[in-house]
Design an enzyme around this catalytic site. Structure first.
Site, mmCIF file in Angstrom:
data_model
loop_
_atom_site.group_PDB
_atom_site.id
_atom_site.type_symbol
_atom_site.label_atom_id
_atom_site.label_comp_id
_atom_site.label_asym_id
_atom_site.label_seq_id
_atom_site.Cartn_x
_atom_site.Cartn_y
_atom_site.Cartn_z
ATOM 1 N N ARG A 1 75.730 46.077 48.071
ATOM 2 C CA ARG A 1 76.105 46.945 46.942
ATOM 3 C C ARG A 1 76.615 46.058 45.822
ATOM 4 N NH1 ARG A 1 77.650 52.489 47.245
ATOM 5 N NH2 ARG A 1 77.860 53.283 45.132
ATOM 6 N N ARG B 1 81.074 45.439 46.962
ATOM 7 C CA ARG B 1 81.754 46.683 47.348
ATOM 8 C C ARG B 1 83.231 46.460 47.634
ATOM 9 N NH1 ARG B 1 79.759 50.425 52.213
ATOM 10 N NH2 ARG B 1 81.759 51.360 52.707
ATOM 11 N N LYS C 1 66.678 54.305 50.105
ATOM 12 C CA LYS C 1 67.941 53.662 50.453
ATOM 13 C C LYS C 1 67.649 52.192 50.764
ATOM 14 C CE LYS C 1 71.646 53.817 53.804
ATOM 15 N NZ LYS C 1 71.551 52.375 54.005
ATOM 16 N N GLU D 1 71.970 48.150 44.305
ATOM 17 C CA GLU D 1 71.924 47.402 45.564
ATOM 18 C C GLU D 1 71.049 46.168 45.342
ATOM 19 O OE1 GLU D 1 73.557 48.899 48.258
ATOM 20 O OE2 GLU D 1 72.767 47.819 49.976
HETATM 21 N N1 LIG Z 1 69.733 54.804 46.292
HETATM 22 C C1 LIG Z 1 70.944 54.567 46.760
HETATM 23 N N2 LIG Z 1 71.995 55.331 46.368
HETATM 24 C C2 LIG Z 1 73.238 55.114 46.848
HETATM 25 N N3 LIG Z 1 73.546 54.139 47.755
HETATM 26 C C3 LIG Z 1 72.529 53.343 48.182
HETATM 27 C C4 LIG Z 1 71.203 53.519 47.700
HETATM 28 N N4 LIG Z 1 70.424 52.578 48.303
HETATM 29 C C5 LIG Z 1 71.202 51.873 49.097
HETATM 30 N N5 LIG Z 1 72.484 52.303 49.057
HETATM 31 C C6 LIG Z 1 73.547 51.706 49.873
HETATM 32 O O1 LIG Z 1 73.621 52.421 51.108
HETATM 33 C C7 LIG Z 1 74.980 52.422 51.553
HETATM 34 C C8 LIG Z 1 75.168 53.511 52.578
HETATM 35 O O2 LIG Z 1 74.376 53.201 53.697
HETATM 36 P P1 LIG Z 1 74.868 52.748 55.139
HETATM 37 O O3 LIG Z 1 75.352 53.962 55.840
HETATM 38 O O4 LIG Z 1 73.788 51.995 55.813
HETATM 39 O O5 LIG Z 1 75.974 51.734 54.802
HETATM 40 P P2 LIG Z 1 77.311 51.593 55.497
HETATM 41 O O6 LIG Z 1 77.989 50.444 54.888
HETATM 42 O O7 LIG Z 1 77.117 51.615 56.993
HETATM 43 O O8 LIG Z 1 77.936 52.965 55.096
HETATM 44 P P3 LIG Z 1 78.681 53.351 53.784
HETATM 45 O O9 LIG Z 1 78.265 52.446 52.680
HETATM 46 O O10 LIG Z 1 78.251 54.776 53.565
HETATM 47 O O11 LIG Z 1 80.117 53.194 54.184
HETATM 48 C C9 LIG Z 1 75.704 52.595 50.247
HETATM 49 O O12 LIG Z 1 77.023 52.179 50.347
HETATM 50 C C10 LIG Z 1 74.917 51.721 49.282
HETATM 51 O O13 LIG Z 1 75.421 50.397 49.286
#
Ligand SMILES: Nc1ncnc2c1ncn2[C@@H]1O[C@H](COP(=O)(O)OP(=O)(O)OP(=O)(O)O)[C@@H](O)[C@H]1O
Length: 417
Positions: free
Chosen positions: A87, A102, A82, A132
């Site tokens: 994004r 995003r 991750k 990302e």
């Molecule tokens: N391998 C991956 N597959 C999917 N998403 C990924 C990946 N690596 C990074 N991401 C990112 O991680 C985000 C989710 O992580 P995180 O919970 O930290 O973000 P957030 O903005 O707080 O939550 P969310 O995006 O789930 O609303 C995804 O929206 C995406 O942008």
């Protein structure tokens, strides 16, 4: 607004959910309205991904415990690194490349280096990729072929209108692609994740800037735990688990149970330190070849007067720690399992070490495990420490001062050490 659309164009509130779904794919609100005005509810479900018009991103659900990963996505699954950056959805139409955030903003101008790399390294005329963008420098250290990740804050330096080129040099980035949504006129949203990933791998020519999200595919939760620990070691914040099911489509705009996120902070229910004896060492494998690897560590079973394995520690070491440990261990390497140590055959290390060196390890969960021997009963499962992190060498502790089985059992049952 979408609620208003439902009433205005269909005369009924019940289409709101469907309208929202349509908006996830057709994010041009004008186009959506026009189509609804012309065709009414019949327009719904007809929208498809189109080059130049970003779809809303698919998002991951969070789980409360590590086991929940298995409950939600049983059996074979993918674990991807991750990345903590921005994004990005990239639309390539011949020479024309556009990048969307995003929030569906056009962020193309911020990343001229990425645009150039996509023109050269994405081997399709018309394609939409999901990934990302991260502040990242390839192979920074001589022994580090995987490069180094930097913070999200650093990436945000690239959010500017002026001096874009200068900041492209100050803050190099890489894009880690993890999905493909469209290819040469066809939507791939309804294809399964394994199919999409296979296609993605064909069309991304990896380079310093263009990368594929690193992943493993396994049905073994312990392998996923190792992969997670490795991710932390690389300063990533976690992993995303993805369903390999036939129905694992790309759910645009949805926080989906087909993707689960597991982050370092979720794992920190308990923060307890343990003093453990090193009984073996594994070499770094795959991309971690040449790195320090990890240590097989044991607790003391006072009754049996033997050392029983409890965890495998692969994170938290500085270069100096690694050197010091290697040199201290070199005097205690032996050719077979030490007599006073109990190790499962599936956990046999590359090097056996006579217990002598004690290290302090921070851990966040004690679980039952078929791989470790700590307190193992007839059922053949022992206790294991999850998400271990090396803190320091304890020169001051003797072998018989280390954490005991009784202490571990007390802790597992919530009685404290
Ligand atoms: N391998 C991956 N597959 C999917 N998403 C990924 C990946 N690596 C990074 N991401 C990112 O991680 C985000 C989710 O992580 P995180 O919970 O930290 O973000 P957030 O903005 O707080 O939550 P969310 O995006 O789930 O609303 C995804 O929206 C995406 O942008």
């Amino acid at each position: 607004m979408l609620e208003a659309f439902s009433i205005a164009f269909t005369g009924d509130e019940k289409y709101v959910v469907k309208i929202k779904e349509s908006y996830s794919v057709c994010t041009d609100i004008g186009e959506l309205a026009e189509s609804l005005a012309e065709h009414g509810p019949k327009a719904l479900g007809r929208f498809s991904i189109k080059l130049g018009r970003p779809v809303r991103s698919m998002l991951a659900q969070r789980v409360e415990t590590f086991e929940e990963l298995e409950e939600r996505i049983p059996g074979k699954k993918a674990a991807e690194e991750k990345y903590d950056g921005e994004r990005v959805q990239i639309h390539k139409n011949g020479e024309e490349v556009k990048a969307f955030s995003r929030r569906l903003e056009d962020i193309t101008a911020q990343y001229p280096d990425v645009v150039e790399a996509v023109r050269k390294g994405i081997l399709a005329e018309k394609i939409v990729l999901d990934g990302e963008i991260v502040a990242y420098v390839e192979g920074r250290k001589a022994d580090d072929s995987t490069g180094e990740f930097y913070s999200f804050q650093r990436l945000m330096k690239r959010r500017r209108k002026y001096e874009v080129q200068k900041y492209a040099e100050i803050c190099p980035v890489a894009v880690f692609f993890f999905d493909i949504l469209y290819l040469e006129g066809n939507s791939l949203l309804k294809k399964s994740y394994p199919e999409r990933r296979a296609i993605l791998e064909k069309y991304v020519k990896e380079s310093e800037i263009l990368r594929l999200a690193r992943r493993i595919v396994t049905d073994n939760l312990e392998e996923i735990e190792d992969f997670f620990n490795e991710a932390l070691e690389k300063k990533l914040e976690g992993i995303i688990i993805k369903s390999m099911d036939r129905n694992s489509i790309y759910e645009a705009g949805k926080r989906s149970w087909l993707w689960l996120k597991w982050k370092e902070e979720y794992a920190s229910g308990m923060r307890e330190t343990f003093d453990l004896a090193i009984v073996g060492k594994y070499y770094g494998r795959g991309k971690r070849k040449g790195s320090f690897g990890s240590l097989l560590c044991a607790i003391l079973n006072e009754e049996e007067q033997r050392f029983e394995t409890f965890t495998k520690v692969g994170t938290g070491f500085t270069e100096e720690d690694a050197k010091e440990i290697d040199s201290l261990l070199s005097e205690h390497i032996i050719s077979e399992v030490p007599k006073n140590v109990l190790i499962k055959s599936r956990m046999l290390p590359d090097i056996f070490v006579e217990p002598s060196l004690v290290i302090e390890v921070l851990g966040s969960e004690i679980t039952e495990s078929p791989s470790h021997t700590a307190g193992q009963g007839k059922g053949n499962t022992g206790l294991a420490l999850r998400f271990p992190r090396f803190l320091r060498i304890r020169h001051d502790k003797g072998l018989y001062d280390i954490t005991t089985l009784t202490e571990v059992r007390n802790l597992k049952e919530g009685r404290g050490i």
